[in-house]
Design a protein around this motif. Structure first.
Motif, short mmCIF file in Angstrom:
data_model
loop_
_atom_site.label_atom_id
_atom_site.label_comp_id
_atom_site.label_asym_id
_atom_site.label_seq_id
_atom_site.Cartn_x
_atom_site.Cartn_y
_atom_site.Cartn_z
N LYS A 29 3.07 -0.62 -9.17
CA LYS A 29 1.95 -0.93 -8.29
C LYS A 29 0.99 -1.93 -8.92
O LYS A 29 0.85 -2.02 -10.14
N THR A 30 0.29 -2.69 -8.08
CA THR A 30 -0.70 -3.64 -8.56
C THR A 30 -2.06 -3.36 -7.93
O THR A 30 -2.15 -3.00 -6.75
N ILE A 31 -3.10 -3.50 -8.73
CA ILE A 31 -4.47 -3.25 -8.30
C ILE A 31 -5.29 -4.50 -8.59
O ILE A 31 -5.17 -5.10 -9.66
N ILE A 83 -10.62 -11.22 -0.13
CA ILE A 83 -9.86 -10.02 0.20
C ILE A 83 -8.64 -10.37 1.05
O ILE A 83 -7.54 -9.84 0.84
N GLN A 84 -8.84 -11.27 2.00
CA GLN A 84 -7.70 -11.69 2.83
C GLN A 84 -6.61 -12.35 2.00
O GLN A 84 -5.41 -12.17 2.25
N ASN A 85 -7.03 -13.08 0.97
CA ASN A 85 -6.06 -13.68 0.07
C ASN A 85 -5.33 -12.62 -0.73
O ASN A 85 -4.11 -12.72 -0.99
N MET A 86 -6.02 -11.57 -1.12
CA MET A 86 -5.39 -10.46 -1.85
C MET A 86 -4.35 -9.76 -0.97
O MET A 86 -3.31 -9.31 -1.47
N ILE A 87 -4.65 -9.67 0.31
CA ILE A 87 -3.68 -9.07 1.25
C ILE A 87 -2.40 -9.89 1.25
O ILE A 87 -1.29 -9.35 1.15
N LEU A 88 -2.56 -11.21 1.31
CA LEU A 88 -1.39 -12.10 1.33
C LEU A 88 -0.61 -12.02 0.02
O LEU A 88 0.62 -12.18 0.01
N GLN A 89 -1.31 -11.77 -1.09
CA GLN A 89 -0.65 -11.69 -2.39
C GLN A 89 0.07 -10.35 -2.59
O GLN A 89 0.83 -10.21 -3.54
N ALA A 93 -3.57 -2.04 -4.06
CA ALA A 93 -4.92 -1.47 -3.96
C ALA A 93 -5.93 -2.54 -4.33
O ALA A 93 -5.66 -3.42 -5.16
N ILE A 94 -7.10 -2.47 -3.70
CA ILE A 94 -8.21 -3.36 -4.01
C ILE A 94 -9.41 -2.50 -4.37
O ILE A 94 -9.81 -1.62 -3.61
N ALA A 111 -7.16 -5.03 5.27
CA ALA A 111 -6.42 -4.55 4.10
C ALA A 111 -5.86 -3.16 4.35
O ALA A 111 -4.68 -2.88 4.06
N CYS A 112 -6.67 -2.28 4.91
CA CYS A 112 -6.21 -0.92 5.21
C CYS A 112 -5.04 -0.96 6.20
O CYS A 112 -4.05 -0.25 6.02
#
Length: 337
Positions: A29-31, A83-89, A93-94, A111-112
């Protein structure tokens, strides 16, 4: 008992410690850490704590990655895009220190909906799908005034130094201060924003000082006490009782004044290492644990008799701190159930 033990004891209460090992495999997993601001010593210490604990967790194979990202400006729109970029990556978890409790709720919900765990801390969000880790910031404000009421039962004039405008933490601490003042003989005769940074606070206080009557005490939010002291000294005015915010420069100045003339005050703030608690709470949720949506941690307080001990443990340029381990997160989760 050192100050870390005292703070963790406040979390634990009478809860029995559960196993210190993760029960399921989160090694793949990645956070990610989404941080909205890094312009003061508290934020720098928060990022440093994340780096230390998250790096070790990656090295130990607890998670596959734990990257940290900070926006260039304290803007909700920029953090929402982050955050939207993190979703794409594809992060699992954020962990989030939010620019606004409401303005990034849309990105948090995205994200959720993408199956990503979101844990907010310090600057929390109100989106129901996210988890929240916070201290009772209103109580921090109330406690400042309660302390001053014990020192000065006849009241007096107060100067309020606030934090970053529009941020949840700033609003809550200020609300607590004003609520408590209503039942006392104190009057708030001025209010400025210090942005939780001593240089900003010093300029803001210097700017308002010529218009102020005698000031009995200063209520603050952290990172601003030393700057306020410098402004009063430069203006040749008597130094009021300044509530401090656990920064090293504040604590050092306090000790010097204490040694020289018996100066008395108190200091309180949320520990910057709360970011590491956010990391472990996210890991536990990914691990399949049932975690309450709202978790509360005690703030870290320095008093006249603990000043020297905590100052000795606080690095130059930093802030009094506690970093949390997996076991601390498990105790907090258990105590909240």
């Amino acid at each position: 008992m050192n100050f870390k033990s005292m703070l963790l004891g406040a979390i634990a209460g009478t809860v029995v410690l559960v196993s210190g090992q993760a029960m399921a495999d989160t090694s793949g997993k990645t956070i990610a850490l989404s941080n909205n601001y890094a312009g003061n010593s508290w934020r720098q210490a928060m990022l440093e704590s994340w780096g230390k604990v998250a790096y070790q967790a990656v090295q130990d194979g607890v998670v596959a990655g734990a990257d940290a990202f900070t926006t260039s400006e304290n803007q909700a729109t920029e953090q929402a895009a982050q955050i939207q970029n993190m979703i794409l990556q594809g992060y699992d978890a954020i962990v989030l220190n939010a620019a606004s409790p409401t303005a990034i709720n849309g990105a948090v919900k995205e994200a959720c909906d993408a199956g990503i765990i979101v844990v907010s801390f310090d600057g929390i969000v109100t989106e129901p799908c996210a988890w929240r880790i916070a201290v009772d910031f209103k109580q921090m404000g109330r406690d400042q005034v309660k302390y001053l009421e014990q020192r000065y039962p006849d009241g007096g004039n107060l100067l309020e130094i606030r934090g970053l405008a529009g941020v949840f933490v700033d609003d809550e601490i200020s609300a607590g201060i004003h609520e408590q003042v209503e039942s006392t003989k104190f009057d708030i005769v001025g209010s400025v924003h210090g942005d939780w940074a001593q240089d900003v606070a010093q300029k803001a206080v210097a700017g308002i000082l010529p218009s102020l009557p005698e000031v009995k005490a200063i209520v603050t939010q952290g990172g601003d006490g030393y700057g306020a002291a410098q402004a009063f000294e430069a203006a040749g005015r008597p130094t009021p009782t300044i509530i401090m915010g656990n920064r090293r420069d504040e604590l050092q100045w306090w000790k010097e004044q204490k040694d020289a003339n018996g100066y008395e005050t108190t200091s309180l703030s949320i520990a910057p290492g709360v970011s590491t608690l956010g990391f472990w709470v996210a890991q536990q949720i990914l691990d399949g644990k049932e975690v309450p949506k709202d978790l509360t941690v005690p703030f870290l307080r320095v008093d006249q008799d603990t000043l020297e001990e905590i100052l000795a443990e606080t690095p130059v340029g930093s802030v009094a701190n506690v970093e949390y381990a997996l076991e601390d997160a498990q105790k907090l989760i258990q105590s909240a159930k």
